[in-house]
Design a protein around this motif. Structure first.
Motif: not given
Length: 187
Positions: A175-184
């Motif tokens: 996560s960065i701030g309120a943004l969840d991210m995936s690099y799967a």
């Protein structure tokens, strides 16, 4: 080579010249962190993230990294200017003095400058519009105080800077701030 990503204003001088990173506070030459950089010299390169820029395209509030000759009495001759906003993406929501882009709060002040295509300041922006935001990041709150805002029609990429939190190497997510991210799904 130097990168534009930063946490706040920086300036310095070494054996090879002066450098500053921060918002442009004056034009007719550019003033960054109190140093007036003459940007009219032949050979000065002005680059943005994705193209060459003209000096007449520089605006008050744009954040730049500038290299130049050693400063004398607060003046230098620029040799290289690199600019690029800290945040590029669509506006997700708006409040009285802020808006959210890619989960990051952008605070707007009376000192925020807007591209001439934006009329009415913050009121001239709508949810869903893509913007590029120049400003000063606060990594503790994953927020940005905007110094310059411009509209971006169909940006080729989004950009986000901030502190990575909640990293899960097994799920390949963070996560960065309120943004969840995936690099799967990345190779």
């Amino acid at each position: 080579d130097f990168l534009l990503g930063h946490v706040g204003n920086r300036a310095g001088q070494g054996g090879t010249g002066a450098f500053s990173i921060g918002p442009i506070t004056g034009l007719g030459s550019i003033i960054v962190n109190g140093i007036r950089y003459d940007d009219s010299a032949p050979g000065v390169s002005i680059l943005s993230d994705d193209s060459t820029f003209r000096r007449e395209d520089l605006r008050l509030g744009m954040v730049v990294a500038v290299q130049g000759s050693p400063a004398v009495n607060g003046q230098s001759t620029a040799t290289r200017i690199v600019l690029g906003g800290e945040l590029v993406g669509p506006i997700a929501s708006k409040a009285t003095n802020s808006f959210v882009v890619l989960g990051q709060t952008v605070n707007v002040t009376n000192s925020t400058f807007y591209d001439p295509s934006i009329t009415g300041g913050l009121a001239g922006l709508t949810v869903g519009q893509a913007v590029e935001v120049h400003g000063i990041a606060d990594p503790a709150t994953n927020s940005l105080t905007a110094t310059y805002i411009e509209l971006k029609s169909s940006p080729s990429e989004y950009r986000l800077q901030g502190v990575v939190t909640a990293h899960d190497p097994v799920a390949k997510a963070f996560s960065i701030g309120a943004l969840d991210m995936s690099y799967a799904t990345t190779p």
